[in-house]
Design an enzyme around this catalytic site. Structure first.
Site, PDB file in Angstrom:
ATOM      1  N   SER A 166       0.856  -1.197   0.000  1.00  0.00           N
ATOM      2  CA  SER A 166       0.000   0.000   0.000  1.00  0.00           C
ATOM      3  C   SER A 166       0.883   1.234   0.000  1.00  0.00           C
ATOM      4  CB  SER A 166      -0.876   0.022   1.254  1.00  0.00           C
ATOM      5  OG  SER A 166      -1.473   1.300   1.418  1.00  0.00           O
ATOM      6  N   TYR A 179      -2.237  -1.221  10.222  1.00  0.00           N
ATOM      7  CA  TYR A 179      -2.290  -1.566   8.795  1.00  0.00           C
ATOM      8  C   TYR A 179      -1.030  -1.068   8.075  1.00  0.00           C
ATOM      9  CZ  TYR A 179      -4.112  -1.189   3.953  1.00  0.00           C
ATOM     10  OH  TYR A 179      -4.299  -1.262   2.594  1.00  0.00           O
TER      11      TYR A 179
HETATM   12  N1  LIG Z   1      -8.675  -0.042  -1.523  1.00  0.00           N
HETATM   13  C1  LIG Z   1      -7.576   0.672  -1.361  1.00  0.00           C
HETATM   14  O1  LIG Z   1      -7.610   1.903  -1.390  1.00  0.00           O
HETATM   15  C2  LIG Z   1      -6.265  -0.007  -1.175  1.00  0.00           C
HETATM   16  C3  LIG Z   1      -5.109   0.794  -1.173  1.00  0.00           C
HETATM   17  C4  LIG Z   1      -3.876   0.192  -0.995  1.00  0.00           C
HETATM   18  C5  LIG Z   1      -3.803  -1.174  -0.825  1.00  0.00           C
HETATM   19  N2  LIG Z   1      -4.952  -1.919  -0.834  1.00  0.00           N
HETATM   20  C6  LIG Z   1      -4.806  -3.358  -0.623  1.00  0.00           C
HETATM   21  O2  LIG Z   1      -5.520  -4.058  -1.603  1.00  0.00           O
HETATM   22  C7  LIG Z   1      -5.830  -5.374  -1.082  1.00  0.00           C
HETATM   23  C8  LIG Z   1      -7.274  -5.701  -1.396  1.00  0.00           C
HETATM   24  O3  LIG Z   1      -8.120  -4.793  -0.728  1.00  0.00           O
HETATM   25  P1  LIG Z   1      -9.432  -4.206  -1.399  1.00  0.00           P
HETATM   26  O4  LIG Z   1      -9.338  -2.733  -1.276  1.00  0.00           O
HETATM   27  O5  LIG Z   1      -9.640  -4.823  -2.718  1.00  0.00           O
HETATM   28  O6  LIG Z   1     -10.568  -4.614  -0.361  1.00  0.00           O
HETATM   29  P2  LIG Z   1     -11.590  -5.824  -0.241  1.00  0.00           P
HETATM   30  O7  LIG Z   1     -12.300  -5.650   1.033  1.00  0.00           O
HETATM   31  O8  LIG Z   1     -12.386  -5.946  -1.476  1.00  0.00           O
HETATM   32  O9  LIG Z   1     -10.618  -7.070  -0.149  1.00  0.00           O
HETATM   33  C9  LIG Z   1     -10.075  -7.539   1.048  1.00  0.00           C
HETATM   34  C10 LIG Z   1     -10.168  -9.043   0.987  1.00  0.00           C
HETATM   35  O10 LIG Z   1      -9.473  -9.628   2.064  1.00  0.00           O
HETATM   36  C11 LIG Z   1     -10.159 -10.789   2.435  1.00  0.00           C
HETATM   37  N3  LIG Z   1      -9.873 -11.078   3.839  1.00  0.00           N
HETATM   38  C12 LIG Z   1      -9.883 -10.208   4.881  1.00  0.00           C
HETATM   39  N4  LIG Z   1      -9.601 -10.871   6.016  1.00  0.00           N
HETATM   40  C13 LIG Z   1      -9.396 -12.171   5.674  1.00  0.00           C
HETATM   41  C14 LIG Z   1      -9.092 -13.350   6.409  1.00  0.00           C
HETATM   42  N5  LIG Z   1      -8.918 -13.312   7.749  1.00  0.00           N
HETATM   43  N6  LIG Z   1      -8.996 -14.515   5.737  1.00  0.00           N
HETATM   44  C15 LIG Z   1      -9.191 -14.567   4.396  1.00  0.00           C
HETATM   45  N7  LIG Z   1      -9.465 -13.482   3.646  1.00  0.00           N
HETATM   46  C16 LIG Z   1      -9.572 -12.309   4.281  1.00  0.00           C
HETATM   47  C17 LIG Z   1     -11.622 -10.483   2.242  1.00  0.00           C
HETATM   48  O11 LIG Z   1     -12.325 -11.670   1.954  1.00  0.00           O
HETATM   49  C18 LIG Z   1     -11.602  -9.538   1.062  1.00  0.00           C
HETATM   50  O12 LIG Z   1     -11.841 -10.243  -0.123  1.00  0.00           O
HETATM   51  C19 LIG Z   1      -5.489  -5.318   0.399  1.00  0.00           C
HETATM   52  O13 LIG Z   1      -4.233  -5.926   0.609  1.00  0.00           O
HETATM   53  C20 LIG Z   1      -5.395  -3.846   0.694  1.00  0.00           C
HETATM   54  O14 LIG Z   1      -4.566  -3.558   1.757  1.00  0.00           O
HETATM   55  C21 LIG Z   1      -6.176  -1.364  -0.996  1.00  0.00           C
END
Ligand SMILES: NC(=O)c1ccc[n+]([C@@H]2O[C@H](COP(=O)([O-])OP(=O)(O)OC[C@H]3O[C@@H](n4cnc5c(N)ncnc54)[C@H](O)[C@@H]3O)[C@@H](O)[C@H]2O)c1
Length: 272
Positions: A166, A179
């Site tokens: 991130s 985080y």
């Molecule tokens: N959305 C943003 O702005 C952003 C920015 C930087 C990084 N990210 C990263 O992108 C990745 C995906 O996030 P997203 O934004 O698509 O959100 P999202 O909520 O769609 O995805 C998160 C996923 O993690 C899974 N998850 C959470 N806890 C879990 C557990 N204990 N066991 C199994 N699965 C688990 C959930 O099922 C979900 O599908 C993450 O690593 C997040 O840190 C997101």
């Protein structure tokens, strides 16, 4: 507030319009294991991987079965195959079970996309519960370690691991201390693991997205934080814009890149 409907296979064009992702068989015959593949960036990646010819297994929390089924449907509509495994990856036995399931269904693992994460805003370290600190580390970095460890036993030369970090690892976001700390660990994990495995022909890279409009955001950020959820481009990214970077790192288009992080963050210049 950003558009609440995240896009999975649309990419922006220069003129402000968007176009459906054009695939080129970049992952033909590859077998991909994606954690957190039911929604957001993981789901968009599953769809683009499928368009590029890969078979997918996704792992997600059992509560998110409906999202997983929807993603499976979209992968199938893209001409792909998607196996679903609901499990909480906080337990290392579940990480092992997820890898075993992927091996049984797909016959091997060529691509591991460690993408699952937990985040919850807390303004001050004094209010950050110990349990949350530990849980965030369990989901965001310990599961990446176990998934990589168990998958690598079966990965062959040419396989790749991509970790989702991130922008927060680089800018030090104060209201997501736990985080942000795990995301820094992911960057270092990516570098160290790359240095272990590059001589065996296995590349390890990361993406470090900036603001991306996914379900994680309205679920975990207050209204004020959502209003400020933007980038130098004046908007958050769509999941598809991160997924296309993951496709790049998964394919031979990135054949000489390992141990690196792609900053798909909407134009924020960061070091490293
Ligand atoms: N959305 C943003 O702005 C952003 C920015 C930087 C990084 N990210 C990263 O992108 C990745 C995906 O996030 P997203 O934004 O698509 O959100 P999202 O909520 O769609 O995805 C998160 C996923 O993690 C899974 N998850 C959470 N806890 C879990 C557990 N204990 N066991 C199994 N699965 C688990 C959930 O099922 C979900 O599908 C993450 O690593 C997040 O840190 C997101």
């Amino acid at each position: 507030m950003p558009n609440p409907k995240p896009t999975r296979d649309e990419l922006p064009e220069a003129g402000g319009t968007s176009v459906t992702y054009k695939a080129a068989n970049k992952l033909e015959g590859k077998r991909a294991l994606i954690t957190g593949g039911d929604s957001g960036i993981g789901a968009a990646t599953a769809v683009l991987f499928a368009k590029e010819g890969a078979v997918i297994t996704t792992v997600y929390l059992p509560d998110e079965e409906q999202d997983a089924q929807d993603t499976k449907k979209q992968v199938e509509e893209a001409g792909g195959k998607c196996y679903l495994f609901a499990a909480d990856l906080v337990k290392k036995e579940n990480c092992q079970a997820a890898v075993d399931f992927a091996l049984e269904k797909m016959g091997g693992i060529d691509i591991l996309f460690n993408n699952a994460a937990y985040q919850m805003m807390v303004e001050d370290i004094l209010d950050l519960p110990d349990e949350q600190w530990v849980h965030t580390f369990n989901v965001n970095i310990h599961s990446y370690f176990y998934m990589a460890k168990y998958s690598l036993k079966h990965m062959k030369r040419g396989a790749v691991i991509i970790n989702n970090a991130s922008i927060n690892a680089y800018i030090g976001r104060p209201d997501l201390l736990d985080y942000t700390s795990t995301k820094g660990a992911i960057v270092s994990f990516t570098r160290g693991l790359s240095n272990q495995y590059i001589s065996k022909g296995i590349r390890v890279n990361a993406v470090a997205p900036g603001p991306v409009w996914t379900p994680l955001i309205p679920a975990t950020m207050n209204d004020e934080a959502q209003k400020q959820f933007t980038s130098p481009m004046g908007r958050p990214a769509q999941p598809s814009e991160i997924a296309s970077c993951v496709v790049f790192l998964a394919s031979m288009d990135s054949s000489c890149i390992s141990g690196q992080t792609i900053h798909c963050n909407g134009g924020t210049v960061v070091n490293g």
